[in-house]
Design a protein around this motif. Structure first.
Motif, PDB file in Angstrom:
ATOM      1  N   GLU A  88       0.822  -1.204   0.000  1.00  0.00           N
ATOM      2  CA  GLU A  88       0.000   0.000   0.000  1.00  0.00           C
ATOM      3  C   GLU A  88       0.861   1.262   0.000  1.00  0.00           C
ATOM      4  OE1 GLU A  88      -2.811  -1.174  -1.132  1.00  0.00           O
ATOM      5  OE2 GLU A  88      -4.029  -0.059   0.286  1.00  0.00           O
ATOM      6  N   MET A  96      -0.581   4.750  -7.598  1.00  0.00           N
ATOM      7  CA  MET A  96      -1.925   5.282  -7.858  1.00  0.00           C
ATOM      8  C   MET A  96      -1.837   6.623  -8.576  1.00  0.00           C
ATOM      9  SD  MET A  96      -3.305   3.987  -4.211  1.00  0.00           S
ATOM     10  CE  MET A  96      -4.848   4.818  -4.001  1.00  0.00           C
ATOM     11  N   HIS A 168     -11.339  -4.702   1.932  1.00  0.00           N
ATOM     12  CA  HIS A 168     -10.006  -4.135   1.734  1.00  0.00           C
ATOM     13  C   HIS A 168      -9.339  -4.814   0.536  1.00  0.00           C
ATOM     14  CE1 HIS A 168      -6.145  -2.497   2.384  1.00  0.00           C
ATOM     15  NE2 HIS A 168      -5.613  -3.540   2.987  1.00  0.00           N
ATOM     16  N   PRO A 170      -5.733  -4.632  -0.754  1.00  0.00           N
ATOM     17  CA  PRO A 170      -4.325  -4.282  -0.930  1.00  0.00           C
ATOM     18  C   PRO A 170      -3.917  -4.741  -2.328  1.00  0.00           C
ATOM     19  CG  PRO A 170      -4.531  -6.237   0.447  1.00  0.00           C
ATOM     20  CD  PRO A 170      -5.920  -5.719   0.189  1.00  0.00           C
TER      21      PRO A 170
HETATM   22  N1  IYR Z   1      -6.448  -0.370  -1.749  1.00  0.00           N
HETATM   23  C1  IYR Z   1      -6.149   0.893  -1.121  1.00  0.00           C
HETATM   24  C2  IYR Z   1      -6.730   2.058  -1.850  1.00  0.00           C
HETATM   25  C3  IYR Z   1      -8.196   2.147  -1.918  1.00  0.00           C
HETATM   26  C4  IYR Z   1      -8.814   2.082  -3.147  1.00  0.00           C
HETATM   27  C5  IYR Z   1     -10.135   2.246  -3.255  1.00  0.00           C
HETATM   28  I1  IYR Z   1     -10.951   2.258  -5.103  1.00  0.00           I
HETATM   29  C6  IYR Z   1     -10.939   2.469  -2.122  1.00  0.00           C
HETATM   30  O1  IYR Z   1     -12.302   2.632  -2.231  1.00  0.00           O
HETATM   31  C7  IYR Z   1     -10.342   2.529  -0.881  1.00  0.00           C
HETATM   32  C8  IYR Z   1      -8.949   2.368  -0.794  1.00  0.00           C
HETATM   33  C9  IYR Z   1      -6.571   0.893   0.352  1.00  0.00           C
HETATM   34  O2  IYR Z   1      -7.190  -0.078   0.789  1.00  0.00           O
HETATM   35  O3  IYR Z   1      -6.272   1.843   1.032  1.00  0.00           O
END
Ligand code: IYR
Length: 218
Positions: A88, A96, A168, A170
């Protein structure tokens, strides 16, 4: 395959049909993704029931192409957190796009994932891309759709139980294959911490789309 009569669980009348539909909708509007978990334990049998609720989801050719790996071991949770945070960190600082970071900014997320240790259970959902039956590879069908449905069922079951969860993601997730020692036919799909919310948990003040924005009648 034998066919047996379909027996409806109950037969609603016109009034209860609308009442039940609206009540369930209202109940689902109270579900939120929560990132602040309590350390309060959740019994193993509860998680088992939630996973089995998820596993009732429809799936392509009824292959049920999913595996739910449940982690409660603190040492393994710490290893998952460390590996997830490493990926992350790279995602937030390098991978990103500017637009993506801008879209996420209101949600206040960053590379830190303390909930991966605080939540009593982590459920890692794997999609099973094929099965090996006596050395022969058998395909699964509509795996993404099927596993997505099962994950959705899991989230509503968690909400119904009075617990909270977070979907989540990752990225990339291959570290989960290695840490959980999963076979080659399984790919990580989602990591879902489950537990009680922290007493001081907060959630962003989001609003959901109106009927006219999501529903088109023909
Ligand atoms: N995977 C990362 C970023 C993330 C991406 C999205 I699209 C989200 O809605 C929330 C987070 C993280 O979990 O922080």
């Amino acid at each position: 395959m034998a066919f047996i009569p379909y027996r409806p669980t109950f037969v609603p009348n016109d009034a209860t049909l609308l009442e039940r539909s609206r009540a369930y909708y209202l109940f689902l509007t109270t579900r939120r993704s929560v990132r602040d978990f309590s350390e309060r334990p959740v019994p193993r049998e509860v998680i088992e029931a939630l996973v089995m609720a998820a596993s009732t989801a429809p799936s392509g050719a009824h292959k049920q192409p999913w595996t739910f790996c449940v982690v409660g071991n603190p040492d393994l949770k710490r290893q998952i957190r460390e590996a997830a945070e490493a990926e992350e960190y790279r995602s937030y600082t390098r991978r990103m796009s500017a637009e993506w970071l801008e879209d996420l900014a209101p949600l206040g997320t960053d590379w830190r994932k303390p909930f991966l240790e605080t939540a009593p259970w982590l459920i890692i959902v794997f999609r099973r891309i094929y099965e090996t039956d006596s050395d022969r590879k058998r395909p699964n069908y509509y795996v993404m759709e099927s596993v997505g449905l099962a994950a959705g069922f899991l989230l509503t079951a968690v909400h119904n139980a009075g617990l909270v969860a977070l979907t989540h993601t990752p990225s990339p997730m291959d570290f989960l294959t290695k840490l959980l020692n999963r076979p080659a036919n399984e790919k990580p799909f989602l990591l879902i911490p489950i537990g009680y919310p922290a007493d001081d948990a907060t959630v962003p003040d989001i609003h959901r789309k109106e009927t006219d924005d999501v529903l088109v009648w023909y």
